[in-house]
Design an enzyme around this catalytic site. Structure first.
Site, PDB file in Angstrom:
ATOM      1  N   VAL A   1       3.663  -5.744   2.570  1.00 42.33           N
ATOM      2  CA  VAL A   1       4.434  -5.093   3.618  1.00 42.33           C
ATOM      3  C   VAL A   1       5.756  -4.622   3.010  1.00 42.33           C
ATOM      4  O   VAL A   1       6.444  -5.398   2.348  1.00 42.33           O
ATOM      5  CB  VAL A   1       4.720  -6.093   4.760  1.00 42.33           C
ATOM      6  CG1 VAL A   1       5.515  -5.438   5.867  1.00 42.33           C
ATOM      7  CG2 VAL A   1       3.418  -6.669   5.299  1.00 42.33           C
ATOM      8  N   CYS A   2       6.103  -3.364   3.230  1.00 43.53           N
ATOM      9  CA  CYS A   2       7.355  -2.833   2.668  1.00 43.53           C
ATOM     10  C   CYS A   2       8.551  -3.526   3.299  1.00 43.53           C
ATOM     11  O   CYS A   2       8.686  -3.556   4.527  1.00 43.53           O
ATOM     12  CB  CYS A   2       7.458  -1.337   2.910  1.00 43.53           C
ATOM     13  SG  CYS A   2       9.097  -0.687   2.523  1.00 43.53           S
ATOM     14  N   VAL A   3       9.436  -4.033   2.449  1.00 43.87           N
ATOM     15  CA  VAL A   3      10.579  -4.816   2.943  1.00 43.87           C
ATOM     16  C   VAL A   3      11.533  -3.978   3.789  1.00 43.87           C
ATOM     17  O   VAL A   3      11.973  -4.416   4.856  1.00 43.87           O
ATOM     18  CB  VAL A   3      11.314  -5.528   1.769  1.00 43.87           C
ATOM     19  CG1 VAL A   3      11.873  -4.539   0.751  1.00 43.87           C
ATOM     20  CG2 VAL A   3      12.437  -6.403   2.292  1.00 43.87           C
TER      21      VAL A   3
END
Lengths: 140, 119
Positions: free
Chosen positions: B77-79
């Site tokens: 998941v992209c931070v």
């Protein structure tokens, strides 16, 4: 989440990873207006990260995506950050292949002079040809 | 073939995450490998442990966790996209991890194909 993560490499430690060495053709297809949705802004974030990987990166602006690079954007009234100056900084990241679809400009009454970066204007047929040559195409 | 997947839309509102799930499942059944799925834009909502759909509906979040566990898929998941939308370690569903966009670029480099599911 990793403490070692850095802004510039997006969670990758180049010394430990085997990602270096391979150079692929990455194309980012920008099709949506800069404001109204977050696609354009978050697309630009991926583009900037990809520069850290020394890949062969190109960008295409088509459909309402051409509005992303139109000059004279003022966003104060909608309380959203005007991120259009970032497109001018792409050159500094060695991202210089910016293509714009001619049909999209024509349909919107725009010309190359309305754009805030140097681009290559191409027909959709020419763009299709370049797209077919890519290894990775990411469309936003 | 080694396939990397990118998912850009959220759960239930949009079909792209269902399409992605069905695609990944079918690809694995056909013998392809899916080493990584990257969640970006509203796609990060796929990783919210707070998701609680009606019992007679599919549970998209848990469905991903099960598939990833069975086939050893790295679900990232992209931070930046996650923090914008309130997805943090404390409400991150099982099977997902939070990391940076570099994981997406790396997946694009290492896979034979990167397949994008979005609007």
């Amino acid at each position: 989440m990793g403490e070692e993560m850095t802004e510039s490499t997006g969670g990758i430690d180049f010394e430990d990873e085997d990602a270096s060495g391979v150079i692929k053709k990455f194309m980012f297809v920008n099709r949506k207006a800069p404001y109204g949705t977050i696609y354009a802004l978050e697309s630009l974030e991926v583009v900037l990260i990809s520069a850290a990987f020394d890949q062969d990166v190109s960008l295409i602006f088509m459909d309402d995506g051409v509005y992303q690079i139109v000059k004279g954007q003022h966003t104060k009234a909608i309380d959203v950050k005007n991120f259009s100056p970032t497109y001018r900084a792409l050159e500094g990241y060695d991202i210089e292949k910016l293509y714009v679809e001619k049909e999209s400009l024509d349909q919107r009454g725009l010309t190359e002079d309305d754009l805030l970066v140097d681009v290559q204007v191409m027909s959709s047929a020419e763009i299709a040809k370049i797209m077919a040559e890519q290894d990775v195409v990411i469309s936003f | 073939m080694k396939l990397a997947i990118m998912i850009n839309e959220g759960v239930y509102q949009h079909q792209s995450t269902d399409s992605a799930y069905q695609f990944v499942k079918a690809a694995i059944e056909k013998g392809h490998e899916v080493p990584r799925i990257f969640f970006y834009h509203d796609g990060v909502y796929n990783a919210s442990s707070l998701t609680d759909p009606p019992k007679d509906d599919r549970n998209i979040v848990m469905r991903w966790a099960k598939l990833a566990h069975e086939h050893n898929i790295d679900m990232v998941v992209c931070v930046a996209a996650a923090l914008r939308r309130g997805i943090k370690d404390e409400n991150l569903a099982e099977g997902f991890r939070i990391s940076g966009l570099g994981q997406l670029v790396e997946a694009g480099i290492q896979a034979d194909r990167l397949v994008v599911f979005g609007d």
